[in-house]
Design a protein around this motif. Structure first.
Motif, PDB file in Angstrom:
ATOM      1  N   GLU A 206       0.828  -1.204   0.000  1.00  0.00           N
ATOM      2  CA  GLU A 206       0.000   0.000   0.000  1.00  0.00           C
ATOM      3  C   GLU A 206       0.867   1.260   0.000  1.00  0.00           C
ATOM      4  OE1 GLU A 206      -3.042   2.729   0.082  1.00  0.00           O
ATOM      5  OE2 GLU A 206      -3.022   0.610  -0.492  1.00  0.00           O
ATOM      6  N   LEU A 207       1.951   1.253   0.754  1.00  0.00           N
ATOM      7  CA  LEU A 207       2.859   2.394   0.753  1.00  0.00           C
ATOM      8  C   LEU A 207       3.534   2.558  -0.607  1.00  0.00           C
ATOM      9  CD1 LEU A 207       4.540   2.021   4.263  1.00  0.00           C
ATOM     10  CD2 LEU A 207       2.884   3.752   3.562  1.00  0.00           C
ATOM     11  N   GLN A 208       3.874   1.443  -1.244  1.00  0.00           N
ATOM     12  CA  GLN A 208       4.484   1.499  -2.572  1.00  0.00           C
ATOM     13  C   GLN A 208       3.499   2.032  -3.597  1.00  0.00           C
ATOM     14  OE1 GLN A 208       7.729   0.801  -3.245  1.00  0.00           O
ATOM     15  NE2 GLN A 208       7.363   1.514  -5.328  1.00  0.00           N
ATOM     16  N   ARG A 209       2.245   1.608  -3.490  1.00  0.00           N
ATOM     17  CA  ARG A 209       1.217   2.110  -4.415  1.00  0.00           C
ATOM     18  C   ARG A 209       1.005   3.601  -4.217  1.00  0.00           C
ATOM     19  NH1 ARG A 209      -3.419   4.025  -4.555  1.00  0.00           N
ATOM     20  NH2 ARG A 209      -3.552   3.966  -2.282  1.00  0.00           N
ATOM     21  N   TYR A 210       0.987   4.042  -2.950  1.00  0.00           N
ATOM     22  CA  TYR A 210       0.788   5.466  -2.667  1.00  0.00           C
ATOM     23  C   TYR A 210       1.960   6.283  -3.190  1.00  0.00           C
ATOM     24  CZ  TYR A 210      -0.334   9.663   0.016  1.00  0.00           C
ATOM     25  OH  TYR A 210      -0.644  10.958   0.379  1.00  0.00           O
ATOM     26  N   ASN A 261      12.359  15.238  -3.347  1.00  0.00           N
ATOM     27  CA  ASN A 261      13.120  15.392  -2.107  1.00  0.00           C
ATOM     28  C   ASN A 261      12.322  15.056  -0.850  1.00  0.00           C
ATOM     29  OD1 ASN A 261      15.117  16.295  -3.800  1.00  0.00           O
ATOM     30  ND2 ASN A 261      14.886  18.449  -3.269  1.00  0.00           N
ATOM     31  N   ASN A 262      10.997  15.098  -0.955  1.00  0.00           N
ATOM     32  CA  ASN A 262      10.192  14.869   0.249  1.00  0.00           C
ATOM     33  C   ASN A 262       9.243  13.685   0.106  1.00  0.00           C
ATOM     34  OD1 ASN A 262      10.736  17.304   2.180  1.00  0.00           O
ATOM     35  ND2 ASN A 262      10.601  18.206   0.150  1.00  0.00           N
ATOM     36  N   PHE A 263       8.290  13.774  -0.823  1.00  0.00           N
ATOM     37  CA  PHE A 263       7.267  12.725  -0.938  1.00  0.00           C
ATOM     38  C   PHE A 263       7.902  11.363  -1.215  1.00  0.00           C
ATOM     39  CE2 PHE A 263       4.113  10.302  -3.377  1.00  0.00           C
ATOM     40  CZ  PHE A 263       3.036  10.357  -2.508  1.00  0.00           C
ATOM     41  N   ASN A 264       8.672  11.261  -2.297  1.00  0.00           N
ATOM     42  CA  ASN A 264       9.281   9.977  -2.649  1.00  0.00           C
ATOM     43  C   ASN A 264      10.311   9.533  -1.612  1.00  0.00           C
ATOM     44  OD1 ASN A 264       7.729   9.978  -4.937  1.00  0.00           O
ATOM     45  ND2 ASN A 264       9.382  10.522  -6.331  1.00  0.00           N
ATOM     46  N   THR A 265      11.108  10.476  -1.134  1.00  0.00           N
ATOM     47  CA  THR A 265      12.156  10.124  -0.180  1.00  0.00           C
ATOM     48  C   THR A 265      11.580   9.601   1.122  1.00  0.00           C
ATOM     49  OG1 THR A 265      13.596  11.829  -1.118  1.00  0.00           O
ATOM     50  CG2 THR A 265      14.164  10.990   1.058  1.00  0.00           C
ATOM     51  N   VAL A 266      10.555  10.266   1.642  1.00  0.00           N
ATOM     52  CA  VAL A 266       9.949   9.840   2.906  1.00  0.00           C
ATOM     53  C   VAL A 266       9.331   8.455   2.768  1.00  0.00           C
ATOM     54  CG1 VAL A 266       8.049  10.305   4.502  1.00  0.00           C
ATOM     55  CG2 VAL A 266       9.561  12.156   3.791  1.00  0.00           C
ATOM     56  N   LEU A 267       8.608   8.216   1.675  1.00  0.00           N
ATOM     57  CA  LEU A 267       7.983   6.911   1.482  1.00  0.00           C
ATOM     58  C   LEU A 267       9.020   5.820   1.234  1.00  0.00           C
ATOM     59  CD1 LEU A 267       4.903   8.017  -0.601  1.00  0.00           C
ATOM     60  CD2 LEU A 267       4.831   6.864   1.597  1.00  0.00           C
ATOM     61  N   ASP A 268      10.083   6.153   0.497  1.00  0.00           N
ATOM     62  CA  ASP A 268      11.164   5.170   0.297  1.00  0.00           C
ATOM     63  C   ASP A 268      11.808   4.795   1.632  1.00  0.00           C
ATOM     64  OD1 ASP A 268      10.789   5.010  -2.411  1.00  0.00           O
ATOM     65  OD2 ASP A 268      12.322   6.491  -2.909  1.00  0.00           O
ATOM     66  N   MET A 269      12.020   5.783   2.496  1.00  0.00           N
ATOM     67  CA  MET A 269      12.591   5.504   3.803  1.00  0.00           C
ATOM     68  C   MET A 269      11.659   4.643   4.636  1.00  0.00           C
ATOM     69  SD  MET A 269      14.195   9.246   4.682  1.00  0.00           S
ATOM     70  CE  MET A 269      14.612   8.785   6.354  1.00  0.00           C
ATOM     71  N   GLN A 270      10.371   4.905   4.541  1.00  0.00           N
ATOM     72  CA  GLN A 270       9.397   4.125   5.295  1.00  0.00           C
ATOM     73  C   GLN A 270       9.374   2.677   4.820  1.00  0.00           C
ATOM     74  OE1 GLN A 270       7.617   5.607   7.697  1.00  0.00           O
ATOM     75  NE2 GLN A 270       6.055   4.104   8.229  1.00  0.00           N
ATOM     76  N   ILE A 271       9.349   2.487   3.506  1.00  0.00           N
ATOM     77  CA  ILE A 271       9.325   1.134   2.939  1.00  0.00           C
ATOM     78  C   ILE A 271      10.615   0.395   3.257  1.00  0.00           C
ATOM     79  CG2 ILE A 271       9.211  -0.176   0.781  1.00  0.00           C
ATOM     80  CD1 ILE A 271       7.464   2.135  -0.330  1.00  0.00           C
ATOM     81  N   GLN A 272      11.749   1.090   3.129  1.00  0.00           N
ATOM     82  CA  GLN A 272      13.036   0.468   3.430  1.00  0.00           C
ATOM     83  C   GLN A 272      13.143   0.095   4.902  1.00  0.00           C
ATOM     84  OE1 GLN A 272      16.373   2.956   2.484  1.00  0.00           O
ATOM     85  NE2 GLN A 272      17.901   1.382   2.960  1.00  0.00           N
ATOM     86  N   GLU A 273      12.658   0.961   5.772  1.00  0.00           N
ATOM     87  CA  GLU A 273      12.721   0.678   7.205  1.00  0.00           C
ATOM     88  C   GLU A 273      11.821  -0.501   7.571  1.00  0.00           C
ATOM     89  OE1 GLU A 273      14.665   1.473  10.689  1.00  0.00           O
ATOM     90  OE2 GLU A 273      14.873   2.603   8.822  1.00  0.00           O
ATOM     91  N   LEU A 274      10.657  -0.584   6.931  1.00  0.00           N
ATOM     92  CA  LEU A 274       9.780  -1.734   7.159  1.00  0.00           C
ATOM     93  C   LEU A 274      10.457  -3.028   6.728  1.00  0.00           C
ATOM     94  CD1 LEU A 274       6.219  -0.486   6.108  1.00  0.00           C
ATOM     95  CD2 LEU A 274       6.851  -1.456   8.315  1.00  0.00           C
ATOM     96  N   GLY A 275      11.122  -2.977   5.566  1.00  0.00           N
ATOM     97  CA  GLY A 275      11.818  -4.168   5.080  1.00  0.00           C
ATOM     98  C   GLY A 275      12.971  -4.567   5.961  1.00  0.00           C
ATOM     99  N   SER A 276      13.646  -3.577   6.559  1.00  0.00           N
ATOM    100  CA  SER A 276      14.780  -3.892   7.416  1.00  0.00           C
ATOM    101  C   SER A 276      14.336  -4.394   8.782  1.00  0.00           C
ATOM    102  CB  SER A 276      15.653  -2.649   7.527  1.00  0.00           C
ATOM    103  OG  SER A 276      15.877  -2.256   8.739  1.00  0.00           O
TER     104      SER A 276
END
Length: 442
Positions: A206-210, A261-276
């Motif tokens: 869902e985060l990736q889709r958003y 710098n914000n929308f994509n970066t924040v969501l990428d960090m969230q997805i990466q942190e979930l995966g880690s």
């Protein structure tokens, strides 16, 4: 043979999970087959905290929100001002219905790193009370006790009336709303491990889709909010101006700044942190372990997953035993499905007891070994942490000399209080009376 270090690691997993010098690293030096399984709900909270500290703008946003709550909620008078302002606004709007259960008084909720779902609640209250908070800040600016409070209220008011603040407020509200569904599900006592793992996967999707499709809808909500409260809307095609260096050329547009710098970066960090945090090893371990569950007629049984589980413990299964396990699993599942004594079991612990009672642990020793290995793994929900948290309510500084038996009984009564509330006083009195002969009848 089951090895003691594995049990130590799981029973003390809440103490220190340091990768290099913590308890986890020390035990792994003694036993490489030990696995660390962290509480799923606590991991999710750590994802939120990590995001709030790694991204500069998000860190600044949450810091300003924390300062805002400290200023606005510093006294009962200011809290009452928020309620009065809210009451007046609700009374002036003819479209708003008031009454029992409708548009009740609200106050700003303080977020905490160890209180799950508190961040989302804070942002939701801030959205609902935005005009009332602005009114209180204006009051503090003009009638504050000293110049420091007035200056702080003035700075917070300026920041809250910027496009950036509204953008981060709506962005984090959506992200925390998505993860909060997972957070509430993981805190249920009856949560199944397979469902928990599936919820983690769906949250990532869902985060990736958003990330791919959600910016336009977010910008629409932000623009609507700004128009409602007369906040200047940024033109996405204009050149971005850095607030720190207003004369320096950035050579990027506002759209690039807010999207990349914000929308994509924040969501990428969230997805990466979930995966880690929810790594594949732990997830696969729990999925394999759940294949032993006897619930619903052994519907979760999966021979391939159980063979993988045996591969994860190379010191407990020899090469010949792994080959023998393939045939033993087939005979085992055919046998227990036909045995009515295994029909209404609730978990792996019940399965282990029933196997011993029916002496099937002798007929299927390798399967029983898998069951024992699964039992030493902790539950990946909040139940374990709730038990530790409840101890501070039972064993206080005024009751610090109680024995282990009494403390264990008291903790059970406190943790399972919703079940004990169903027990009537008369039943307790009768049980107490029947324990031994007494002089008086209760």
């Amino acid at each position: 043979m089951l090895q003691d270090p594995r049990i130590c690691l799981n029973s003390l997993s809440l103490a220190n999970s340091g990768e290099f010098n913590g308890l986890k690293a020390l035990i792994l030096k003694e036993n490489s087959s030990a696995y660390f399984v962290h509480c799923f709900a606590h991991q999710l909270q750590l994802v939120v905290v990590a995001l709030a500290t790694k991204h500069h703008e998000i860190f600044k946003f949450f810091r300003e929100v924390s300062d805002l709550i400290n200023v606005v909620g510093a006294s009962c008078k200011r809290i009452d001002l928020i309620r009065e302002s809210q009451r007046e606004r609700l009374g002036l709007d003819p479209k708003v219905e008031t009454g029992r259960g409708k548009n009740q008084e609200l106050s700003l909720a303080r977020a905490g790193d160890t209180r799950w779902s508190s961040h989302e609640k804070t942002l939701l209250r801030l959205l609902a009370l935005y005009p009332s908070v602005i009114d209180v800040l204006e009051y503090i600016e003009t009638s504050g006790e000293d110049s420091a409070h007035q200056s702080q209220a003035h700075g917070l008011q300026i920041y809250m009336k910027t496009f950036s603040f509204v953008f981060y407020l709506h962005l984090m509200k959506h992200i925390l709303g998505v993860t909060n569904i997972l957070c509430e599900a993981l805190q249920r006592k009856d949560q199944d491990i397979l469902n928990a793992v599936e919820l983690v996967r769906s949250t990532k999707e869902e985060l990736q889709r958003y990330r791919l499709e959600g910016f336009d809808s977010l910008l629409k909500d932000v623009t609507s909010f700004c128009d409602k409260y007369e906040i200047e809307v940024v033109n996405m095609e204009d050149e971005y101006v850095d607030p720190k260096y207003k004369r320096r050329k950035t050579n990027i547009t506002n759209r690039h700044h807010y999207v990349v710098n914000n929308f994509n970066t924040v969501l990428d960090m969230q997805i990466q942190e979930l995966g880690s945090r929810f790594n594949e090893v732990t997830t696969e371990l729990l999925i394999c372990m759940s294949s032993l569950s006897p619930c619903h007629g052994f519907s979760a049984f999966n021979k391939l997953n159980l063979l993988k589980l045996a591969e994860m413990y190379p010191y407990d299964f020899s090469f010949d035993e792994k080959d023998k396990l393939i045939y033993e699993l087939g005979n085992y599942i055919a046998n227990v499905k036909e045995d009515t004594r295994f029909a209404n079991l609730n978990g792996v612990s019940d399965l282990a007891k029933t196997m011993v009672e029916t002496r099937k642990h002798i007929d299927y020793p390798l399967v029983y070994r898998l069951v024992k290995l699964s039992l030493v793994l902790p539950v990946a929900t909040t139940s374990v942490e709730r038990c530790f948290s409840s101890m501070k309510h039972v064993k206080t500084e005024f009751r610090n000399r109680m024995g282990d038996g009494y403390m264990n009984d008291s903790c059970i009564c406190y943790i399972e209080r919703e079940f004990l509330q169903q027990v009537s006083i008369e039943d307790v009195m009768q049980r107490f009376q029947k324990m031994k002969p007494r002089r008086e009848q209760l």
